[in-house]
Write a protein that holds these residues in place. Sequence first.
Motif, mmCIF file in Angstrom:
data_model
loop_
_atom_site.group_PDB
_atom_site.id
_atom_site.type_symbol
_atom_site.label_atom_id
_atom_site.label_comp_id
_atom_site.label_asym_id
_atom_site.label_seq_id
_atom_site.Cartn_x
_atom_site.Cartn_y
_atom_site.Cartn_z
ATOM 1 N N PHE A 188 2.261 2.231 7.130
ATOM 2 C CA PHE A 188 2.866 2.628 8.396
ATOM 3 C C PHE A 188 1.856 3.142 9.417
ATOM 4 C CE2 PHE A 188 6.609 2.809 5.624
ATOM 5 C CZ PHE A 188 7.468 2.049 6.388
ATOM 6 N N ASP A 189 0.803 3.783 8.946
ATOM 7 C CA ASP A 189 -0.135 4.364 9.909
ATOM 8 C C ASP A 189 -1.405 3.551 10.067
ATOM 9 O OD1 ASP A 189 1.693 6.404 10.120
ATOM 10 O OD2 ASP A 189 0.693 7.650 8.613
ATOM 11 N N ASN A 190 -1.701 2.713 9.068
ATOM 12 C CA ASN A 190 -2.975 2.020 9.141
ATOM 13 C C ASN A 190 -2.907 0.626 8.509
ATOM 14 O OD1 ASN A 190 -5.610 1.834 9.805
ATOM 15 N ND2 ASN A 190 -6.382 2.929 8.000
ATOM 16 N N PRO A 191 -1.947 -0.190 8.953
ATOM 17 C CA PRO A 191 -1.838 -1.524 8.351
ATOM 18 C C PRO A 191 -3.090 -2.343 8.663
ATOM 19 C CG PRO A 191 -0.451 -1.365 10.305
ATOM 20 C CD PRO A 191 -0.984 0.012 10.049
ATOM 21 N N GLN A 192 -3.467 -3.201 7.707
ATOM 22 C CA GLN A 192 -4.716 -3.940 7.861
ATOM 23 C C GLN A 192 -4.519 -5.352 8.386
ATOM 24 O OE1 GLN A 192 -7.793 -2.520 7.375
ATOM 25 N NE2 GLN A 192 -6.499 -0.699 7.282
ATOM 26 N N LYS A 193 -3.413 -5.994 7.950
ATOM 27 C CA LYS A 193 -3.283 -7.404 8.291
ATOM 28 C C LYS A 193 -2.444 -7.616 9.546
ATOM 29 C CE LYS A 193 -3.053 -10.316 4.776
ATOM 30 N NZ LYS A 193 -2.562 -10.898 3.503
ATOM 31 N N LYS A 250 0.041 -9.568 10.699
ATOM 32 C CA LYS A 250 1.503 -9.558 10.812
ATOM 33 C C LYS A 250 2.107 -8.190 10.496
ATOM 34 C CE LYS A 250 2.748 -14.305 10.558
ATOM 35 N NZ LYS A 250 3.626 -15.332 9.999
ATOM 36 N N THR A 251 1.490 -7.486 9.574
ATOM 37 C CA THR A 251 1.966 -6.137 9.253
ATOM 38 C C THR A 251 1.819 -5.261 10.491
ATOM 39 O OG1 THR A 251 0.858 -6.534 7.160
ATOM 40 C CG2 THR A 251 1.923 -4.405 7.436
ATOM 41 N N LYS A 252 0.646 -5.359 11.129
ATOM 42 C CA LYS A 252 0.407 -4.559 12.334
ATOM 43 C C LYS A 252 1.451 -4.856 13.390
ATOM 44 C CE LYS A 252 -4.598 -4.098 12.136
ATOM 45 N NZ LYS A 252 -5.857 -4.644 12.651
ATOM 46 N N ALA A 253 1.710 -6.149 13.593
ATOM 47 C CA ALA A 253 2.673 -6.534 14.633
ATOM 48 C C ALA A 253 4.057 -5.980 14.301
ATOM 49 C CB ALA A 253 2.724 -8.048 14.763
ATOM 50 N N PHE A 254 4.437 -6.059 13.033
ATOM 51 C CA PHE A 254 5.756 -5.571 12.613
ATOM 52 C C PHE A 254 5.867 -4.068 12.821
ATOM 53 C CE2 PHE A 254 8.640 -3.908 9.328
ATOM 54 C CZ PHE A 254 9.786 -4.632 9.596
ATOM 55 N N ILE A 255 4.858 -3.343 12.381
ATOM 56 C CA ILE A 255 4.883 -1.882 12.505
ATOM 57 C C ILE A 255 4.901 -1.474 13.984
ATOM 58 C CG2 ILE A 255 3.587 0.252 12.024
ATOM 59 C CD1 ILE A 255 4.899 -0.942 9.533
ATOM 60 N N ASN A 256 4.115 -2.184 14.799
ATOM 61 C CA ASN A 256 4.133 -1.869 16.227
ATOM 62 C C ASN A 256 5.480 -2.110 16.854
ATOM 63 O OD1 ASN A 256 1.640 -0.914 16.735
ATOM 64 N ND2 ASN A 256 0.727 -2.931 17.013
ATOM 65 N N ARG A 257 6.120 -3.194 16.403
ATOM 66 C CA ARG A 257 7.404 -3.532 16.981
ATOM 67 C C ARG A 257 8.448 -2.460 16.686
ATOM 68 N NH1 ARG A 257 7.093 -8.865 15.651
ATOM 69 N NH2 ARG A 257 8.154 -8.470 13.836
ATOM 70 N N SER A 303 3.522 6.860 20.008
ATOM 71 C CA SER A 303 2.521 7.097 18.974
ATOM 72 C C SER A 303 2.824 8.422 18.301
ATOM 73 C CB SER A 303 1.120 7.135 19.579
ATOM 74 O OG SER A 303 0.262 7.856 18.710
ATOM 75 N N GLU A 304 3.139 8.327 17.026
ATOM 76 C CA GLU A 304 3.505 9.531 16.293
ATOM 77 C C GLU A 304 2.308 10.462 16.183
ATOM 78 O OE1 GLU A 304 6.412 10.285 12.457
ATOM 79 O OE2 GLU A 304 5.249 8.466 12.617
ATOM 80 N N LYS A 305 1.135 9.841 16.051
ATOM 81 C CA LYS A 305 -0.091 10.628 15.889
ATOM 82 C C LYS A 305 -0.351 11.532 17.087
ATOM 83 C CE LYS A 305 -3.167 8.272 12.909
ATOM 84 N NZ LYS A 305 -3.981 7.066 12.918
ATOM 85 N N SER A 306 -0.337 10.925 18.280
ATOM 86 C CA SER A 306 -0.685 11.704 19.468
ATOM 87 C C SER A 306 0.546 12.313 20.123
ATOM 88 C CB SER A 306 -1.400 10.809 20.474
ATOM 89 O OG SER A 306 -0.490 9.863 20.986
ATOM 90 N N GLY A 307 1.721 11.848 19.726
ATOM 91 C CA GLY A 307 2.942 12.332 20.360
ATOM 92 C C GLY A 307 3.133 11.795 21.769
ATOM 93 N N HIS A 308 2.383 10.751 22.105
ATOM 94 C CA HIS A 308 2.465 10.208 23.459
ATOM 95 C C HIS A 308 3.379 8.998 23.561
ATOM 96 C CE1 HIS A 308 -1.229 12.207 25.268
ATOM 97 N NE2 HIS A 308 -0.292 12.287 26.185
ATOM 98 N N LEU A 309 4.065 8.928 24.687
ATOM 99 C CA LEU A 309 4.821 7.726 25.015
ATOM 100 C C LEU A 309 4.045 6.962 26.072
ATOM 101 C CD1 LEU A 309 8.472 9.021 25.436
ATOM 102 C CD2 LEU A 309 7.827 7.041 24.077
ATOM 103 N N THR A 310 3.877 5.672 25.839
ATOM 104 C CA THR A 310 3.265 4.856 26.893
ATOM 105 C C THR A 310 4.252 3.782 27.308
ATOM 106 O OG1 THR A 310 2.177 3.674 25.125
ATOM 107 C CG2 THR A 310 0.771 5.015 26.520
ATOM 108 N N GLY A 335 0.832 -1.191 0.000
ATOM 109 C CA GLY A 335 0.000 0.000 0.000
ATOM 110 C C GLY A 335 0.866 1.240 0.000
ATOM 111 N N SER A 336 0.225 2.390 0.131
ATOM 112 C CA SER A 336 0.974 3.643 0.208
ATOM 113 C C SER A 336 1.696 3.655 1.555
ATOM 114 C CB SER A 336 0.006 4.819 0.123
ATOM 115 O OG SER A 336 -0.779 4.848 1.304
ATOM 116 N N PRO A 337 2.728 4.498 1.686
ATOM 117 C CA PRO A 337 3.415 4.570 2.986
ATOM 118 C C PRO A 337 2.430 4.864 4.119
ATOM 119 C CG PRO A 337 4.628 5.812 1.341
ATOM 120 C CD PRO A 337 3.372 5.364 0.673
ATOM 121 N N ALA A 338 1.468 5.740 3.877
ATOM 122 C CA ALA A 338 0.506 6.064 4.936
ATOM 123 C C ALA A 338 -0.308 4.825 5.315
ATOM 124 C CB ALA A 338 -0.410 7.198 4.488
#
Lengths: 371, 111
Positions: free
Chosen positions: A224-229, A231-238, A304-311, A218-221
Motif C-alpha cells: 500500500f505504501d511502496n508498491p514496486q510494479k 500495475k500495482t502502483k497504478a491500482f494503489i494510486n487509483r 497522500s496519507e504520508k504528508s496529509g496533503h490533498l492535491t 508483500g506486507s501491507p506496508a
Amino acid sequence: MIKVGHLSKSFAGTTVLADISTEIKKGEVIAIIGPSGTGKSTFLRCLNLLEQPSGGTIEIDGMDILDKKADIAKIRQKMNMVFQSFNLFSHLSVLDNLTLAPIRLKGMSTQDAQAKALELLRLVGLAEKADSYPDELSGGQKQRVAIARCLAMEPEIILFDEPTSALDPTMISEVLSVIRRLAKDGMTMAIVTHEMDFAKDVSNRVLYMDEGLIYEEGSPAQIFDNPQKEKTKAFINRIRSYHCRIGSPDYDLYAMNAEIEAFCEKQVLPKKTRDNLLLLVEELLQIYTPYLPAMAFEMTIAYSEKSGHLTLMCESAGGPFNPLDSGGLPDDFGLMIIKKLTESITYQFVDGKNRLELLMQKGPKNSPHLE
Amino acid sequence: MDFKTKNEAGTLIVSVGGRLDTVTAPEYEKQIRALIDGGNSRFVVDFARLDYISSAGLRGLLVMAKLLNAKDGKVCFANVNGNVRSVFEMSGFNDLFKIENSVSEALATLA
Ligand SMILES: Nc1ncnc2c1ncn2[C@@H]1O[C@H](COP(=O)(O)OP(=O)(O)OP(=O)(O)O)[C@@H](O)[C@H]1O
Ligand SMILES: [Mg+2]
C-alpha cells in the motif's frame, strides 16, 4: 498449511488464472486485492473446489485435494467460505442455519450443535437473534450469522469473498469488526476485499492479483505504501484518488459533490477539509466553464496519507493556456478563494497538455482582512 | 436553496437556507430581482440557515446590492457564520457589506 502450485483456470478458452503459486501458513491473514475481473473470486472458488482448476496443484496439510479420491465435503469443512450474498437458508431459523451442517456432516448431537451455535452467535453479537429468520435481519446481521455458520464447522481456514460489498455503508464496520476479532484470535483467513483500509490493517500479507497472476505480493506496508510494479502502483494510486472528466458546461455539480464526499469519507478526512475541497472544486469549475467544451479537462484529486496533503490536478489539451490568468470572470472572488484554500498553485505546459496543480492548505489560512 | 421572506415594518427579511452556489445563485437573483421590482428597497438577508456559499453566491449578493443602490435601497446581512463566514473572509466580501450578528441588530441598523 495450503500450498498452491502453478494453478490455472480457463473458461471456454479464456484464461482467467494463468499461473498462481503461493503458500498460506497457519495463522496468516491474507488480503487479496486487485481490479475487477482479475480472477480473485475464481481463485477462492478453485481453492474450495467450487470450480475445477484447469491445471496445477493444491495441497492442504500435504494432501492433494485435486486427487479424484479426495473427499470434497471434508475439504470444504476444513476450508469454509463466506460469500458476498450471505447464502443463508431462508426457511430455517438462525439457530437451525448454524446447526444443520454440524449435525448432518459432522454427526454432532442436536444438543451439542445448539450449544455450540449459541456460543458462536454470542461471539458475533447475535445470540438474541437465534430464533429469528434470515429475512428478519439486516444485511450486516445476516453476514455475521453467515460467519458464525462458517465457524460452526470449525474450519482451519476461512475464505471470504468480498464479505461487505453487498452491505449498506452503515453495516460494513460491524462485519469487519467480527473479522478483525477472528484475526486477533489467530484464525487463518484469505479475504478478497475492496475495503483497502481494512485490508491494510487486518492482513499480514497482501496479494495483488492482475493478469491472471499474483502480480505482486508483500506486507501491507510494502503493497500500500511502496508498491514496486507498475500495475500495482497504478491500482494503489487509483484507490487513493478521485478522477473525473468535465467536457461540457452542463456538468452535474451535485453528482460530482456526492462522489467527492464519498472519496473524502473513504480517506477519513475531517469535515472542514471536505467542505474546503468542495468549495475549491466549484471555484475551479467556474473558472473553466467559459472555456468548455473547447477546453475539456480531467480532474484528479489525490490524498497522500504520508504528508496529509490533498492535491488537485486539472489537465486539458490545446495550446498553452492557464485559465487562472485568463480574467474570464467578472471579478476576483473565485480566484481569491482559490488562493486562500491552497498552499501552492503551479501551472505547466507539459507533453502538449496544460497542467494546473493545486496543493491544498492543511489548515485554513488566516484572512489578512481580519488582521 | 430555499428562500423565505418576512416583512418587518417595511423591511424585508430574506432567509436563505441550504446552498448558494453555481446551481442555485441564478434562482436567488431571480427572486431578489422580483422583490426589488415589486417596490421593496430595504432588506435584511439572514444567513442562519445557509450551509454553503461559493463565489457564484457572492455574485448573487453583489447583484442584489447593485440593484438596491440604483434605487437608493439598503441591505444588511445577519448571522454570517461557519462556512459562510469563512468564504466572506477569504474573498474580502465582509469589507463590502454591512454585517450584523443578528436579525434584530440588522433591523436596528437599517431603521
Ligand atoms: N463460471 C464462469 N464462466 C465463464 N466465465 C467466468 C466464470 N466465472 C468467472 N468468469 C470470468 O472470469 C473472469 C474473472 O472473474 P472473477 O469473478 O474471478 O473476478 P474477480 O477478480 O473476482 O472480480 P470482482 O472484483 O469484480 O469480483 C471474469 O472475466 C469472468 O467473466
Ligand atoms: Mg469477485
